[in-house]
Design an enzyme around this catalytic site. Structure first.
Site, PDB file in Angstrom:
ATOM      1  N   SER A 167      30.946 -22.877  25.593  1.00 11.52           N
ATOM      2  CA  SER A 167      29.972 -23.722  26.310  1.00 11.52           C
ATOM      3  C   SER A 167      30.042 -23.463  27.813  1.00 11.52           C
ATOM      4  O   SER A 167      29.015 -23.330  28.493  1.00 11.52           O
ATOM      5  CB  SER A 167      30.267 -25.203  26.063  1.00 11.52           C
ATOM      6  OG  SER A 167      30.049 -25.529  24.731  1.00 11.52           O
ATOM      7  N   ARG A 181      27.237 -21.555  30.423  1.00  4.21           N
ATOM      8  CA  ARG A 181      26.740 -22.286  31.591  1.00  4.21           C
ATOM      9  C   ARG A 181      27.075 -21.546  32.879  1.00  4.21           C
ATOM     10  O   ARG A 181      26.288 -21.527  33.827  1.00  4.21           O
ATOM     11  CB  ARG A 181      27.338 -23.704  31.609  1.00  4.21           C
ATOM     12  CG  ARG A 181      26.683 -24.613  30.546  1.00  4.21           C
ATOM     13  CD  ARG A 181      27.541 -25.849  30.287  1.00  4.21           C
ATOM     14  NE  ARG A 181      26.897 -26.833  29.438  1.00  4.21           N
ATOM     15  CZ  ARG A 181      26.785 -26.738  28.104  1.00  4.21           C
ATOM     16  NH1 ARG A 181      27.254 -25.672  27.473  1.00  4.21           N
ATOM     17  NH2 ARG A 181      26.203 -27.701  27.402  1.00  4.21           N
ATOM     18  N   GLY A 217      22.305 -21.011  19.744  1.00 11.87           N
ATOM     19  CA  GLY A 217      21.423 -22.155  20.004  1.00 11.87           C
ATOM     20  C   GLY A 217      21.600 -22.641  21.437  1.00 11.87           C
ATOM     21  O   GLY A 217      20.639 -23.014  22.111  1.00 11.87           O
ATOM     22  N   ASP A 228      31.558 -29.465  16.202  1.00 14.37           N
ATOM     23  CA  ASP A 228      31.866 -28.055  15.917  1.00 14.37           C
ATOM     24  C   ASP A 228      33.166 -27.897  15.120  1.00 14.37           C
ATOM     25  O   ASP A 228      33.402 -26.851  14.526  1.00 14.37           O
ATOM     26  CB  ASP A 228      31.991 -27.261  17.224  1.00 14.37           C
ATOM     27  CG  ASP A 228      30.638 -27.097  17.904  1.00 14.37           C
ATOM     28  OD1 ASP A 228      29.609 -27.285  17.228  1.00 14.37           O
ATOM     29  OD2 ASP A 228      30.616 -26.794  19.108  1.00 14.37           O
ATOM     30  N   LYS A 258      23.139 -26.600  12.280  1.00 11.79           N
ATOM     31  CA  LYS A 258      24.008 -25.709  13.068  1.00 11.79           C
ATOM     32  C   LYS A 258      23.790 -24.272  12.603  1.00 11.79           C
ATOM     33  O   LYS A 258      22.787 -23.972  11.969  1.00 11.79           O
ATOM     34  CB  LYS A 258      25.462 -26.151  12.914  1.00 11.79           C
ATOM     35  CG  LYS A 258      25.756 -27.492  13.578  1.00 11.79           C
ATOM     36  CD  LYS A 258      25.562 -27.387  15.068  1.00 11.79           C
ATOM     37  CE  LYS A 258      25.707 -28.718  15.766  1.00 11.79           C
ATOM     38  NZ  LYS A 258      25.370 -28.627  17.185  1.00 11.79           N
ATOM     39  N   ARG A 298      25.891 -26.921   7.643  1.00 15.58           N
ATOM     40  CA  ARG A 298      27.350 -27.034   7.474  1.00 15.58           C
ATOM     41  C   ARG A 298      27.771 -28.123   6.497  1.00 15.58           C
ATOM     42  O   ARG A 298      28.913 -28.123   6.049  1.00 15.58           O
ATOM     43  CB  ARG A 298      28.032 -27.227   8.833  1.00 15.58           C
ATOM     44  CG  ARG A 298      28.061 -25.948   9.625  1.00 15.58           C
ATOM     45  CD  ARG A 298      28.890 -26.055  10.890  1.00 15.58           C
ATOM     46  NE  ARG A 298      28.855 -24.777  11.594  1.00 15.58           N
ATOM     47  CZ  ARG A 298      29.027 -24.633  12.890  1.00 15.58           C
ATOM     48  NH1 ARG A 298      29.252 -25.691  13.652  1.00 15.58           N
ATOM     49  NH2 ARG A 298      28.988 -23.438  13.452  1.00 15.58           N
ATOM     50  N   ARG A 316      32.074 -20.540  12.159  1.00 12.64           N
ATOM     51  CA  ARG A 316      33.049 -21.629  11.953  1.00 12.64           C
ATOM     52  C   ARG A 316      33.358 -21.851  10.470  1.00 12.64           C
ATOM     53  O   ARG A 316      34.444 -22.275  10.110  1.00 12.64           O
ATOM     54  CB  ARG A 316      32.561 -22.920  12.621  1.00 12.64           C
ATOM     55  CG  ARG A 316      32.394 -22.740  14.131  1.00 12.64           C
ATOM     56  CD  ARG A 316      32.526 -23.997  14.927  1.00 12.64           C
ATOM     57  NE  ARG A 316      31.967 -23.814  16.257  1.00 12.64           N
ATOM     58  CZ  ARG A 316      32.607 -23.242  17.272  1.00 12.64           C
ATOM     59  NH1 ARG A 316      33.838 -22.815  17.122  1.00 12.64           N
ATOM     60  NH2 ARG A 316      32.017 -23.110  18.447  1.00 12.64           N
TER      61      ARG A 316
HETATM   62  C1  S3P Z   1      26.977 -27.057  22.682  1.00 12.00           C
HETATM   63  C2  S3P Z   1      26.590 -28.257  22.178  1.00 12.00           C
HETATM   64  C3  S3P Z   1      26.676 -28.604  20.750  1.00 12.00           C
HETATM   65  C4  S3P Z   1      27.601 -27.661  20.004  1.00 12.00           C
HETATM   66  C5  S3P Z   1      27.372 -26.229  20.363  1.00 12.00           C
HETATM   67  C6  S3P Z   1      27.588 -26.013  21.846  1.00 12.00           C
HETATM   68  C7  S3P Z   1      26.803 -26.798  24.116  1.00 12.00           C
HETATM   69  O1  S3P Z   1      25.389 -28.539  20.184  1.00 12.00           O
HETATM   70  O2  S3P Z   1      27.425 -27.833  18.612  1.00 12.00           O
HETATM   71  O3  S3P Z   1      28.247 -25.387  19.647  1.00 12.00           O
HETATM   72  O4  S3P Z   1      27.416 -25.868  24.652  1.00 12.00           O
HETATM   73  O5  S3P Z   1      26.050 -27.556  24.753  1.00 12.00           O
HETATM   74  P1  S3P Z   1      24.384 -29.797  20.263  1.00 12.00           P
HETATM   75  O6  S3P Z   1      24.268 -30.142  21.662  1.00 12.00           O
HETATM   76  O7  S3P Z   1      23.080 -29.345  19.708  1.00 12.00           O
HETATM   77  O8  S3P Z   1      25.021 -30.849  19.413  1.00 12.00           O
END
Ligand code: S3P
Length: 426
Positions: free
Chosen positions: A24, A28, A92, A312, A339, A343, A384
């Site tokens: 994450s 970013r 995603g 996660d 996801k 899952r 995962r």
């Molecule tokens: C993430 C947020 C989560 C998580 C994903 C990473 C992120 O998803 O499941 O692996 O980096 O903002 P959601 O915000 O859709 O729950």
């Protein structure tokens, strides 16, 4: 399609400092560098498929990237219209956050991904963005990628999200930074807050009050990011479960983010009986430290709140639940269905193949702890799921099929697993 046969593990005592860097924060860091005035410096960036795709995208958007293999330096003169289609691969997070970043940029942008990502819902970001003036389209009336974005000016908003999703929140915060007035975003339950922490650290006016985030548009470029990405607690958690289900074992996982919105699964494992302690060693953007996990007999628990804090880790936690005494219940976790795979379905199917009694619900499952049996489990292209069932194999032996997906988040997973058990990859 590659597969692995894992052997049951003997007891182990380990200290690991090479858990993959946080996914994450890595995504970013390269995106936010595009908003800074000067050179951002990113150390310990996650070199896995998902985040390398984000790095490639920012290059396509005109960022200047210098990478000596240890430190990545990024600067930019603002977002440029790309020559290429922007490929988010399996991610995603990449796709949803880029939607927010690009909606107000000048130019035309096409975001796509692999066959799994092109099936995942995007309306959760495209609908609120379109409602504030963004010009976005895609398959199924803008719900599915490929997505086409024509940058435009965005209106200030007050948005109350029905889903606790850091991806949706981050997308809207990025859009708000260039909207025409002060914006507020409210979520039903606090989701991971890296975006707020990192952007505030870069000087953006992002203020969090409980479940509401207030964002003032940027009046100038932000201060460059200087960050060392901590280890990813979601990746570390596989090894926490490994120790928690292997009698007489213990492990210390070093340099992990201890952000409270990310370590809830460790707290859940503690509630199940595992002996866990935390040592804070640093605090820049995020609290960072070491997590120690010692085996102790586990018992079943119910998980029904703060779901986004452990979303996660639920597949790996399910392996611990299968090894625990008594029943465990996971509720309010419908988000698991959208996801990298569904899952709920993949966990239930995998555990049943291992001889565990599981009831499936729309929003979760009930697991009756028992004796895991060796089986052949398919990952469904979900990293995962693959890693969770490989860890289950430490108890009873396991064959797991379709492993390439592990490279999306944890390329050195097998290198670390080798310290615990024997395996045969083919
Ligand atoms: C993430 C947020 C989560 C998580 C994903 C990473 C992120 O998803 O499941 O692996 O980096 O903002 P959601 O915000 O859709 O729950």
């Amino acid at each position: 399609m590659s597969s692995v046969r894992v052997s049951p593990a003997e007891s182990f005592t380990l200290k690991i400092s090479e858990i993959a860097p946080d996914k994450s924060i890595s995504h970013r860091s390269v995106m936010f560098a595009m908003l800074a005035d000067g050179v951002s410096e990113i150390e310990n960036f996650l070199r896995a498929e998902d985040t390398l795709n984000s790095l490639e995208i920012v290059k396509n958007l005109g960022a200047r990237v210098e990478d000596d293999g240890t430190l990545i330096k990024i600067s930019s003169d603002g977002i440029q219209e790309p020559f290429e289609i922007l490929d988010c691969g399996n991610s995603g997070t990449g796709m949803r956050l880029f939607c927010g970043l690009l909606s107000s940029a000048e130019g035309h942008f096409v975001l796509t991904g692999d066959k799994y990502l092109r099936r995942r819902p995007m309306k959760r970001v495209t609908a609120p963005l379109i409602s504030i003036g963004a010009k976005i389209d895609g398959r199924e009336k803008g719900d599915l990628a490929p997505l086409s974005i024509r940058g435009s000016s965005l209106k200030a908003f007050h948005y109350e999200s029905k889903i606790a999703s850091a991806q949706v929140k981050s997308c809207m915060i990025l859009a708000a930074l260039r909207a025409d007035g002060v914006c507020t975003y409210v979520e039903p339950e606090l989701s991971r807050d890296h975006t707020e922490r990192m952007l505030s650290g870069m000087g953006a006016d992002v203020h969090v009050d409980g479940l509401q985030t207030t964002i003032k548009p940027m009046t100038k470029l932000l201060t460059p990011l200087k960050i060392r990405v901590p280890a990813d607690p979601s990746s570390a958690f596989f090894f926490a479960v490994a120790a928690a289900i292997t009698p007489q074992s213990s492990i210390i996982l070093e340099g992990v983010t201890l952000n409270p919105t990310r370590i809830e699964a460790f707290k859940a494992l503690e509630r199940m009986g595992a002996d866990i302690s935390y040592e804070l060693i640093d605090n820049k953007y995020e609290p960072i430290g070491n997590i120690s996990i010692k085996y102790a007999p586990l018992h079943g628990i119910t998980i029904e709140e703060n779901i986004s804090w452990l979303i996660d880790e639920l597949p790996a936690l399910s392996i611990a639940m299968a090894c625990a005494e008594g029943e465990s219940l996971v509720k309010n976790a419908e988000e698991l269905r959208v996801k990298e795979s569904d899952r709920i379905a993949t966990v239930v199917e995998g555990l049943r193949a291992c001889g565990i009694e599981v009831d499936e619900y729309k929003d979760g499952y009930k697991i009756v702890g028992g004796e895991l049996q060796s089986a052949r489990v398919e990952s469904d292209g979900d990293h995962r799921i693959a890693m969770s069932f490989i860890i289950a194999g430490l108890r009873c032996g396991m064959e797991v099929i379709d492993l390439e997906c592990i490279n999306t988040s944890f390329p050195n997973f097998f290198e670390l697993l080798e310290k615990i058990t024997d395996m045969e990859i083919s």
